[in-house]
Scaffold this motif. Structure first.
Motif, PDB file in Angstrom:
ATOM      1  N   VAL A   7       0.827  -1.214   0.000  1.00 20.15           N
ATOM      2  CA  VAL A   7       0.000   0.000   0.000  1.00 20.15           C
ATOM      3  C   VAL A   7       0.863   1.266   0.000  1.00 20.15           C
ATOM      4  CG1 VAL A   7      -1.703   1.299   1.345  1.00 20.15           C
ATOM      5  CG2 VAL A   7      -1.910  -1.185   1.165  1.00 20.15           C
ATOM      6  N   ASP A   8       0.755   2.061  -1.034  1.00 17.09           N
ATOM      7  CA  ASP A   8       1.204   3.464  -1.058  1.00 17.09           C
ATOM      8  C   ASP A   8       2.648   3.708  -0.596  1.00 17.09           C
ATOM      9  OD1 ASP A   8      -1.462   3.628  -1.736  1.00 17.09           O
ATOM     10  OD2 ASP A   8      -2.039   5.051  -0.194  1.00 17.09           O
ATOM     11  N   VAL A   9       3.568   2.888  -1.052  1.00 19.95           N
ATOM     12  CA  VAL A   9       4.984   3.151  -0.725  1.00 19.95           C
ATOM     13  C   VAL A   9       5.525   4.169  -1.735  1.00 19.95           C
ATOM     14  CG1 VAL A   9       7.263   2.153  -0.307  1.00 19.95           C
ATOM     15  CG2 VAL A   9       5.229   0.888   0.371  1.00 19.95           C
ATOM     16  N   GLN A  10       5.102   5.407  -1.539  1.00 17.88           N
ATOM     17  CA  GLN A  10       5.353   6.504  -2.479  1.00 17.88           C
ATOM     18  C   GLN A  10       6.163   7.594  -1.790  1.00 17.88           C
ATOM     19  OE1 GLN A  10       0.845   6.045  -3.232  1.00 17.88           O
ATOM     20  NE2 GLN A  10       1.498   7.547  -4.766  1.00 17.88           N
ATOM     21  N   ASN A  11       6.907   8.332  -2.596  1.00 17.91           N
ATOM     22  CA  ASN A  11       7.842   9.319  -2.037  1.00 17.91           C
ATOM     23  C   ASN A  11       7.204  10.280  -1.046  1.00 17.91           C
ATOM     24  OD1 ASN A  11      10.156   8.396  -3.415  1.00 17.91           O
ATOM     25  ND2 ASN A  11       9.456   9.424  -5.289  1.00 17.91           N
ATOM     26  N   ASP A  12       5.990  10.733  -1.306  1.00 18.40           N
ATOM     27  CA  ASP A  12       5.397  11.713  -0.392  1.00 18.40           C
ATOM     28  C   ASP A  12       5.125  11.154   0.999  1.00 18.40           C
ATOM     29  OD1 ASP A  12       5.461  14.117  -1.730  1.00 18.40           O
ATOM     30  OD2 ASP A  12       3.528  13.821  -2.725  1.00 18.40           O
ATOM     31  N   PHE A  13       5.052   9.837   1.135  1.00 17.17           N
ATOM     32  CA  PHE A  13       4.798   9.237   2.448  1.00 17.17           C
ATOM     33  C   PHE A  13       6.090   8.819   3.166  1.00 17.17           C
ATOM     34  CE2 PHE A  13       0.732   8.103   0.162  1.00 17.17           C
ATOM     35  CZ  PHE A  13      -0.026   9.079   0.803  1.00 17.17           C
ATOM     36  N   ILE A  14       7.215   9.079   2.536  1.00 17.27           N
ATOM     37  CA  ILE A  14       8.517   8.704   3.097  1.00 17.27           C
ATOM     38  C   ILE A  14       9.163   9.989   3.639  1.00 17.27           C
ATOM     39  CG2 ILE A  14      10.787   7.729   2.464  1.00 17.27           C
ATOM     40  CD1 ILE A  14       8.640   5.638   2.081  1.00 17.27           C
ATOM     41  N   PRO A  15       9.913   9.903   4.751  1.00 16.97           N
ATOM     42  CA  PRO A  15      10.583  11.117   5.244  1.00 16.97           C
ATOM     43  C   PRO A  15      11.280  11.870   4.094  1.00 16.97           C
ATOM     44  CG  PRO A  15      10.856   9.360   6.829  1.00 16.97           C
ATOM     45  CD  PRO A  15      10.147   8.744   5.628  1.00 16.97           C
ATOM     46  N   GLY A  16      11.046  13.170   4.026  1.00 19.49           N
ATOM     47  CA  GLY A  16      11.501  13.986   2.894  1.00 19.49           C
ATOM     48  C   GLY A  16      10.343  14.341   1.974  1.00 19.49           C
ATOM     49  N   GLY A  17       9.245  13.576   2.036  1.00 23.22           N
ATOM     50  CA  GLY A  17       8.053  13.846   1.225  1.00 23.22           C
ATOM     51  C   GLY A  17       7.124  14.820   1.924  1.00 23.22           C
ATOM     52  N   SER A  18       5.982  15.106   1.297  1.00 21.33           N
ATOM     53  CA  SER A  18       5.096  16.159   1.823  1.00 21.33           C
ATOM     54  C   SER A  18       4.186  15.679   2.953  1.00 21.33           C
ATOM     55  CB  SER A  18       4.253  16.732   0.692  1.00 21.33           C
ATOM     56  OG  SER A  18       3.379  15.742   0.206  1.00 21.33           O
ATOM     57  N   LEU A  19       3.978  14.372   3.059  1.00 21.04           N
ATOM     58  CA  LEU A  19       3.139  13.813   4.138  1.00 21.04           C
ATOM     59  C   LEU A  19       3.879  12.613   4.727  1.00 21.04           C
ATOM     60  CD1 LEU A  19       0.597  13.369   5.818  1.00 21.04           C
ATOM     61  CD2 LEU A  19      -0.658  12.840   3.735  1.00 21.04           C
ATOM     62  N   PRO A  20       5.039  12.892   5.318  1.00 20.19           N
ATOM     63  CA  PRO A  20       5.926  11.788   5.703  1.00 20.19           C
ATOM     64  C   PRO A  20       5.375  10.956   6.855  1.00 20.19           C
ATOM     65  CG  PRO A  20       6.779  13.881   6.543  1.00 20.19           C
ATOM     66  CD  PRO A  20       5.596  14.223   5.663  1.00 20.19           C
ATOM     67  N   VAL A  21       5.492   9.674   6.743  1.00 16.09           N
ATOM     68  CA  VAL A  21       5.156   8.752   7.820  1.00 16.09           C
ATOM     69  C   VAL A  21       6.478   8.459   8.543  1.00 16.09           C
ATOM     70  CG1 VAL A  21       4.190   6.502   8.413  1.00 16.09           C
ATOM     71  CG2 VAL A  21       3.339   7.745   6.394  1.00 16.09           C
ATOM     72  N   PRO A  22       6.549   8.763   9.864  1.00 19.30           N
ATOM     73  CA  PRO A  22       7.811   8.549  10.569  1.00 19.30           C
ATOM     74  C   PRO A  22       8.359   7.137  10.339  1.00 19.30           C
ATOM     75  CG  PRO A  22       6.259   9.724  11.974  1.00 19.30           C
ATOM     76  CD  PRO A  22       5.502   9.331  10.739  1.00 19.30           C
ATOM     77  N   GLN A  23       9.617   7.049   9.993  1.00 16.67           N
ATOM     78  CA  GLN A  23      10.311   5.770   9.733  1.00 16.67           C
ATOM     79  C   GLN A  23       9.709   4.972   8.573  1.00 16.67           C
ATOM     80  OE1 GLN A  23       9.882   4.693  13.815  1.00 16.67           O
ATOM     81  NE2 GLN A  23      11.234   6.417  14.197  1.00 16.67           N
ATOM     82  N   GLY A  24       8.974   5.648   7.722  1.00 15.64           N
ATOM     83  CA  GLY A  24       8.362   4.951   6.587  1.00 15.64           C
ATOM     84  C   GLY A  24       9.379   4.284   5.686  1.00 15.64           C
ATOM     85  N   ASP A  25      10.572   4.836   5.622  1.00 17.32           N
ATOM     86  CA  ASP A  25      11.626   4.265   4.766  1.00 17.32           C
ATOM     87  C   ASP A  25      12.128   2.919   5.294  1.00 17.32           C
ATOM     88  OD1 ASP A  25      12.479   5.898   6.927  1.00 17.32           O
ATOM     89  OD2 ASP A  25      14.477   6.089   6.077  1.00 17.32           O
ATOM     90  N   GLU A  26      11.973   2.697   6.605  1.00 16.01           N
ATOM     91  CA  GLU A  26      12.547   1.487   7.206  1.00 16.01           C
ATOM     92  C   GLU A  26      11.895   0.198   6.724  1.00 16.01           C
ATOM     93  OE1 GLU A  26      13.638   3.621  11.469  1.00 16.01           O
ATOM     94  OE2 GLU A  26      12.277   1.900  11.445  1.00 16.01           O
ATOM     95  N   ILE A  27      10.689   0.274   6.225  1.00 16.04           N
ATOM     96  CA  ILE A  27       9.974  -0.950   5.851  1.00 16.04           C
ATOM     97  C   ILE A  27      10.335  -1.444   4.442  1.00 16.04           C
ATOM     98  CG2 ILE A  27       8.042  -0.338   7.358  1.00 16.04           C
ATOM     99  CD1 ILE A  27       6.418   0.428   4.871  1.00 16.04           C
ATOM    100  N   ILE A  28      10.997  -0.605   3.659  1.00 17.07           N
ATOM    101  CA  ILE A  28      11.202  -0.951   2.243  1.00 17.07           C
ATOM    102  C   ILE A  28      12.088  -2.186   2.047  1.00 17.07           C
ATOM    103  CG2 ILE A  28      12.026  -0.093   0.004  1.00 17.07           C
ATOM    104  CD1 ILE A  28      11.042   2.712   0.884  1.00 17.07           C
ATOM    105  N   PRO A  29      13.252  -2.266   2.705  1.00 15.63           N
ATOM    106  CA  PRO A  29      14.062  -3.495   2.530  1.00 15.63           C
ATOM    107  C   PRO A  29      13.310  -4.755   2.965  1.00 15.63           C
ATOM    108  CG  PRO A  29      15.322  -1.781   3.671  1.00 15.63           C
ATOM    109  CD  PRO A  29      13.911  -1.289   3.580  1.00 15.63           C
ATOM    110  N   LEU A  30      12.517  -4.641   4.020  1.00 10.54           N
ATOM    111  CA  LEU A  30      11.745  -5.798   4.484  1.00 10.54           C
ATOM    112  C   LEU A  30      10.703  -6.199   3.439  1.00 10.54           C
ATOM    113  CD1 LEU A  30      10.924  -7.858   6.651  1.00 10.54           C
ATOM    114  CD2 LEU A  30       9.488  -6.074   7.683  1.00 10.54           C
TER     115      LEU A  30
END
Ligand code: VGL
Ligand code: ZN
Length: 205
Positions: A7-30
Motif C-alpha cells: 500500500v502506497d509506498v510513495q515518495n510523499d509518504f517517506i521522510p523527505g516527502g510532503s506527508l511523511p510517515v515517521p520511519q516509513g523508509d525502514e519498511i522498504i528493505p523488508l
C-alpha cells in the motif's frame, strides 16, 4: 492462493516527502525481502488530481490535519500529496516493483478521498481490486506499506468485508499516529483480521 498487497509506498509518504510517515523508509528493505514468498504481488498508488478536496490548500482558512465534513463524511485535511505524475506520487526508488503484477490507483476523484485500495471512503466506487484478486483465486491477503492508521487500515477493513482472510504484517508498516494504529488494530481484530510479524509469516503461508 495468497497475495501481498503493498500500500502506497510513495515518495510523499517517506521522510523527505510532503506527508511523511515517521520511519516509513525502514519498511522498504523488508517488503523487498518478503516478496518471493507470495503467489501474487499487487500495489496501490495514491493518485490525486491537483486541488483534490482532501488537501487543506483546497479550503480557505484550513490547515493540514484540520478536520471537516465533506459531502457528509469526516475528512482529515492533508498537505498536498501524491499529485498525479509528480515525483511525490512515484513509488520510492528502493521499492522492488519487478514482481508487482498490477497497480491499483485511488483517490483520483476530486470530491472524495480514498484510503482503501478497494473502495472510496463513501464506498461508492470500486477500484476493481476485489474482483482482480478473486479472479486470481486469492483467498488470503497480506497487507504492508503506508500509512498503517489510514490506507493500510482501511484496505484491511475492506478486505475483511470482502471475505478475504486478512493479515497486516506489523513490522512492514508504519503509522502517521501510532496511537491511532493501536485503535485500528483492535477494530480489525474484532472483525477477524490478524496482525503478524514477518518472522512468523511462514506459519501462515
Ligand atoms: C494516505 C492520507 C492521505 C495513506 C493517503 O496512504 O495512508 N493517508 N492519503
Ligand atoms: Zn491521499
Amino acid at each position: 492462493m495468497n497475495a501481498l498487497l503493498i500500500v502506497d509506498v510513495q515518495n510523499d509518504f517517506i521522510p523527505g516527502g510532503s506527508l511523511p510517515v515517521p520511519q516509513g523508509d525502514e519498511i522498504i528493505p523488508l517488503i523487498n525481502s518478503l516478496q518471493h514468498t507470495f503467489n501474487l504481488i499487487v500495489a496501490t498508488q495514491d493518485w490525486h488530481p491537483a486541488h483534490h478536496k482532501s488537501f487543506a490548500s483546497s479550503h480557505a482558512g484550513k490547515k493540514p490535519f484540520d478536520s471537516i465534513t465533506l459531502h457528509g463524511l469526516e475528512q482529515v485535511l492533508w498537505p498536498d500529496h501524491c499529485i498525479q505524475g509528480s515525483t511525490g506520487a512515484a513509488f520510492h526508488h528502493a521499492l522492488d516493483m519487478n514482481k508487482v503484477e498490477a497497480i491499483f490507483r485511488k483517490g483520483m476523484e476530486s470530491e472524495i478521498d480514498s484510503y482503501s485500495g478497494f473502495y472510496d471512503n463513501g464506498h461508492k466506487k470500486s477500484t476493481g481490486l476485489a474482483g482482480y484478486l478473486r479472479e486470481h483465486k486469492v483467498q488470503e491477503i497480506f497487507i504492508c506499506g503506508l500509512a498503517a492508521d489510514y490506507c493500510v487500515f482501511y484496505t484491511a477493513k475492506d478486505a475483511l468485508q470482502e471475505n478475504f482472510k486478512t493479515y497486516i504484517i506489523e513490522d512492514a508498516t508504519r503509522a502517521i499516529n501510532p496511537r491511532d494504529f493501536e485503535k485500528a488494530k483492535s477494530i480489525l481484530q474484532a472483525e477477524g483480521g490478524q496482525l503478524i510479524e514477518s518472522k512468523l509469516l511462514h506459519r501462515h503461508l
